[in-house]
Design a protein around this motif. Structure first.
Motif, PDB file in Angstrom:
ATOM      1  N   ILE A   1      26.629  -8.705 -38.032  1.00 56.20           N
ATOM      2  CA  ILE A   1      26.936  -9.861 -38.869  1.00 56.20           C
ATOM      3  C   ILE A   1      28.084 -10.625 -38.221  1.00 56.20           C
ATOM      4  N   GLU A   2      28.014 -11.945 -38.305  1.00 58.76           N
ATOM      5  CA  GLU A   2      29.169 -12.756 -37.909  1.00 58.76           C
ATOM      6  C   GLU A   2      29.700 -13.413 -39.180  1.00 58.76           C
ATOM      7  N   LEU A   3      30.975 -13.313 -39.385  1.00 61.71           N
ATOM      8  CA  LEU A   3      31.537 -13.931 -40.596  1.00 61.71           C
ATOM      9  C   LEU A   3      32.919 -14.505 -40.326  1.00 61.71           C
ATOM     10  N   ILE A   4      33.361 -15.310 -41.265  1.00 60.36           N
ATOM     11  CA  ILE A   4      34.679 -15.929 -41.130  1.00 60.36           C
ATOM     12  C   ILE A   4      35.628 -15.220 -42.099  1.00 60.36           C
ATOM     13  N   PRO A   5      36.488 -14.372 -41.529  1.00 57.23           N
ATOM     14  CA  PRO A   5      37.341 -13.533 -42.369  1.00 57.23           C
ATOM     15  C   PRO A   5      38.145 -14.345 -43.380  1.00 57.23           C
ATOM     16  N   GLY A   6      38.239 -13.813 -44.573  1.00 62.38           N
ATOM     17  CA  GLY A   6      39.050 -14.432 -45.628  1.00 62.38           C
ATOM     18  C   GLY A   6      38.308 -15.449 -46.471  1.00 62.38           C
ATOM     19  N   THR A   7      37.134 -15.882 -46.008  1.00 62.11           N
ATOM     20  CA  THR A   7      36.477 -17.006 -46.703  1.00 62.11           C
ATOM     21  C   THR A   7      35.758 -16.616 -47.998  1.00 62.11           C
ATOM     22  N   HIS A   8      35.752 -15.337 -48.343  1.00 61.11           N
ATOM     23  CA  HIS A   8      35.181 -15.016 -49.669  1.00 61.11           C
ATOM     24  C   HIS A   8      36.133 -15.462 -50.773  1.00 61.11           C
ATOM     25  N   ARG A   9      37.390 -15.792 -50.392  1.00 59.80           N
ATOM     26  CA  ARG A   9      38.353 -16.329 -51.375  1.00 59.80           C
ATOM     27  C   ARG A   9      38.771 -17.764 -51.043  1.00 59.80           C
ATOM     28  N   GLN A  10      38.555 -18.180 -49.789  1.00 62.36           N
ATOM     29  CA  GLN A  10      39.009 -19.519 -49.369  1.00 62.36           C
ATOM     30  C   GLN A  10      37.825 -20.413 -49.066  1.00 62.36           C
ATOM     31  N   TRP A  11      37.969 -21.676 -49.398  1.00 60.61           N
ATOM     32  CA  TRP A  11      36.898 -22.636 -49.118  1.00 60.61           C
ATOM     33  C   TRP A  11      36.850 -22.947 -47.623  1.00 60.61           C
ATOM     34  N   ASP A  12      35.754 -23.537 -47.177  1.00 55.68           N
ATOM     35  CA  ASP A  12      35.497 -23.853 -45.768  1.00 55.68           C
ATOM     36  C   ASP A  12      36.490 -24.867 -45.190  1.00 55.68           C
ATOM     37  N   LEU A  13      36.696 -24.811 -43.889  1.00 51.46           N
ATOM     38  CA  LEU A  13      37.245 -25.955 -43.161  1.00 51.46           C
ATOM     39  C   LEU A  13      36.128 -27.000 -43.143  1.00 51.46           C
ATOM     40  N   PRO A  14      36.468 -28.295 -42.995  1.00 53.07           N
ATOM     41  CA  PRO A  14      35.413 -29.329 -43.030  1.00 53.07           C
ATOM     42  C   PRO A  14      34.257 -29.050 -42.065  1.00 53.07           C
ATOM     43  N   ILE A  15      34.560 -28.621 -40.861  1.00 49.55           N
ATOM     44  CA  ILE A  15      33.489 -28.392 -39.859  1.00 49.55           C
ATOM     45  C   ILE A  15      32.567 -27.242 -40.308  1.00 49.55           C
ATOM     46  N   GLU A  16      33.142 -26.296 -41.013  1.00 47.21           N
ATOM     47  CA  GLU A  16      32.346 -25.143 -41.471  1.00 47.21           C
ATOM     48  C   GLU A  16      31.401 -25.561 -42.599  1.00 47.21           C
ATOM     49  N   GLU A  17      31.917 -26.359 -43.503  1.00 46.99           N
ATOM     50  CA  GLU A  17      31.079 -26.830 -44.605  1.00 46.99           C
ATOM     51  C   GLU A  17      29.955 -27.716 -44.059  1.00 46.99           C
ATOM     52  N   GLU A  18      30.299 -28.582 -43.107  1.00 50.08           N
ATOM     53  CA  GLU A  18      29.275 -29.469 -42.519  1.00 50.08           C
ATOM     54  C   GLU A  18      28.194 -28.648 -41.823  1.00 50.08           C
ATOM     55  N   THR A  19      28.601 -27.551 -41.226  1.00 50.50           N
ATOM     56  CA  THR A  19      27.643 -26.712 -40.482  1.00 50.50           C
ATOM     57  C   THR A  19      26.681 -26.013 -41.437  1.00 50.50           C
ATOM     58  N   ARG A  20      27.214 -25.337 -42.431  1.00 52.41           N
ATOM     59  CA  ARG A  20      26.285 -24.573 -43.292  1.00 52.41           C
ATOM     60  C   ARG A  20      25.477 -25.472 -44.206  1.00 52.41           C
ATOM     61  N   LEU A  21      25.940 -26.729 -44.425  1.00 55.32           N
ATOM     62  CA  LEU A  21      25.167 -27.639 -45.288  1.00 55.32           C
ATOM     63  C   LEU A  21      24.431 -28.711 -44.467  1.00 55.32           C
ATOM     64  N   SER A  22      24.421 -28.567 -43.161  1.00 57.41           N
ATOM     65  CA  SER A  22      23.708 -29.505 -42.248  1.00 57.41           C
ATOM     66  C   SER A  22      24.122 -30.970 -42.480  1.00 57.41           C
ATOM     67  N   ILE A  23      25.434 -31.209 -42.432  1.00 60.38           N
ATOM     68  CA  ILE A  23      25.947 -32.571 -42.634  1.00 60.38           C
ATOM     69  C   ILE A  23      26.481 -33.091 -41.291  1.00 60.38           C
ATOM     70  N   ASN A  24      26.437 -34.414 -41.123  1.00 61.80           N
ATOM     71  CA  ASN A  24      26.987 -35.050 -39.915  1.00 61.80           C
ATOM     72  C   ASN A  24      26.447 -34.455 -38.616  1.00 61.80           C
ATOM     73  N   ASP A  25      25.141 -34.288 -38.558  1.00 64.88           N
ATOM     74  CA  ASP A  25      24.480 -33.783 -37.351  1.00 64.88           C
ATOM     75  C   ASP A  25      24.818 -32.334 -36.998  1.00 64.88           C
ATOM     76  N   ARG A  26      25.526 -31.649 -37.868  1.00 68.04           N
ATOM     77  CA  ARG A  26      25.776 -30.233 -37.587  1.00 68.04           C
ATOM     78  C   ARG A  26      24.540 -29.438 -37.992  1.00 68.04           C
ATOM     79  N   LYS A  27      24.293 -28.347 -37.284  1.00 69.60           N
ATOM     80  CA  LYS A  27      23.158 -27.477 -37.617  1.00 69.60           C
ATOM     81  C   LYS A  27      23.689 -26.126 -38.089  1.00 69.60           C
ATOM     82  N   PRO A  28      22.959 -25.473 -39.042  1.00 71.29           N
ATOM     83  CA  PRO A  28      23.491 -24.234 -39.640  1.00 71.29           C
ATOM     84  C   PRO A  28      23.729 -23.095 -38.643  1.00 71.29           C
ATOM     85  N   ASN A  29      23.178 -23.193 -37.445  1.00 72.57           N
ATOM     86  CA  ASN A  29      23.454 -22.113 -36.489  1.00 72.57           C
ATOM     87  C   ASN A  29      24.435 -22.534 -35.397  1.00 72.57           C
TER      88      ASN A  29
END
Ligand SMILES: O=C(O)CCC(=O)C(=O)O
Length: 243
Positions: free
Chosen positions: A145-173
Motif C-alpha cells: 500500500i502507498e499512503l500519505i501518513p497522517g491524512t486520516h486526520r488531516q485534509w489533503d494538500l491541494p495537489i493531493e485533492e486534485e489528484t484523487r478527484l481528477s481535477i485540473n488535468d491530474r489523474k488519480p494514479n
C-alpha cells in the motif's frame, strides 16, 4: 502502538502470523476466490480488483465460515484492534484484494470516505474522529500500500485533492510526493486507515485478505450487513469483543 498508528495512519508488523495460522485460512480463501472468479468473470475482466463478504458467502460451508471467524477473533488480533481503537470497535467486513486482469490497469489514490455520499465539508469533519481500519494479511509477497501518513486526520494538500478527484488535468494514479510505500511479505500484518489518502500497488499476483473494523457508532450501521456477523450460536464460541 496506538500513538504510531494515530501519527502515521498505518502500523506495519512484520512476521506477525505463523505459517500454521495462515494455513488454517488459506485453502478457504482460495476456494472462495476460485468460485468468485467463476461467478464474476465479467466484472473481473472489466477491472474489479477485490471481492468482499466472505463470512456470508454461499461458496463456503458453515464450518469454513466458522474457521474464518476463529481467525478473525484470534486473541493476538483482537488485542491489537482494542489497542488501536479509542472506543469500542466493530467488525465491519472482509475483502480479498488481487491484481487486475488487465496488467496495464492503473491504481488510484482515494479515501474510502469519498465514496459514501458525504459532502466534502462532512468528510472533513468526519475524519477528525471516525475510524475505519483495514487489517491487511498478505498471503503472498506484494508491493503493498502507498499512503500519505497522517491524512486520516488531516485534509489533503491541494495537489493531493486534485489528484484523487481528477481535477485540473491530474489523474488519480499520478505520483504524490508525500506518498509512503509499505511493501509486504507473507506473514506480515499491515493496519491502515481507510480514511487516509492511499492506493493499492499491483503486482506479483498479489492475494491479500483484509479484515475491516470501524467504530461501533450508528453512523456505520448502514454499512454493516448482519449476514456477515456471527449468529447467536457462533457468538457463544467466539471472543465477542468486536461484535
Ligand atoms: O489494495 C488495493 O488495491 C486498494 C486497497 C484500498 O484502497 C482499500 O482497501 O480501500
Amino acid at each position: 502502538m496506538q500513538n504510531d498508528f494515530e501519527l502515521n495512519s498505518y502500523l506495519y508488523i512484520p512476521n506477525f502470523f505463523t505459517e500454521e495460522e495462515l494455513k488454517q485460512i488459506e485453502p478457504i480463501l482460495e476456494k472462495f476466490h476460485q468460485q468468485w472468479l467463476n461467478e464474476f468473470d465479467q466484472y473481473f475482466k472489466e477491472g474489479l480488483i477485490n471481492s468482499h463478504s466472505l463470512t456470508s458467502s454461499t461458496y463456503l460451508t458453515k464450518e469454513e465460515r466458522f474457521q474464518l471467524f476463529q481467525f478473525i477473533t484470534a486473541k493476538k488480533l483482537i488485542d491489537i484492534v482494542t489497542t488501536i481503537f479509542p472506543n469500542k470497535a466493530k467488525f465491519l467486513n472482509t475483502q480479498l484484494f488481487f491484481d487486475p486482469y488487465n496488467k496495464e490497469q492503473k491504481n488510484y489514490w482515494h479515501r474510502d470516505i469519498q465514496y459514501t455520499g458525504l459532502s466534502i465539508e462532512e468528510q472533513k469533519e468526519s475524519i477528525k474522529t471516525q475510524n475505519v481500519v483495514h487489517f491487511r494479511i498478505p498471503l503472498k509477497k506484494e508491493e503493498g500500500i502507498e499512503l500519505i501518513p497522517g491524512t486520516h486526520r488531516q485534509w489533503d494538500l491541494p495537489i493531493e485533492e486534485e489528484t484523487r478527484l481528477s481535477i485540473n488535468d491530474r489523474k488519480p494514479n499520478d505520483v504524490l510526493e508525500r506518498g509512503k510505500t509499505i511493501s509486504l511479505n507473507r506473514g506480515d500484518l499491515l493496519l491502515f486507515s481507510a480514511n487516509s489518502i492511499h492506493r493499492g500497488l499491483y503486482g506479483y499476483e498479489r492475494f491479500s485478505f483484509d479484515i475491516i473494523y470501524c467504530d461501533d457508532i450508528p453512523e456505520f450501521n448502514a454499512f454493516i450487513d448482519p449476514k456477515n456477523q456471527p449468529n447467536k450460536q457462533e457468538l457463544t464460541l467466539l471472543d465477542n469483543r468486536v461484535f
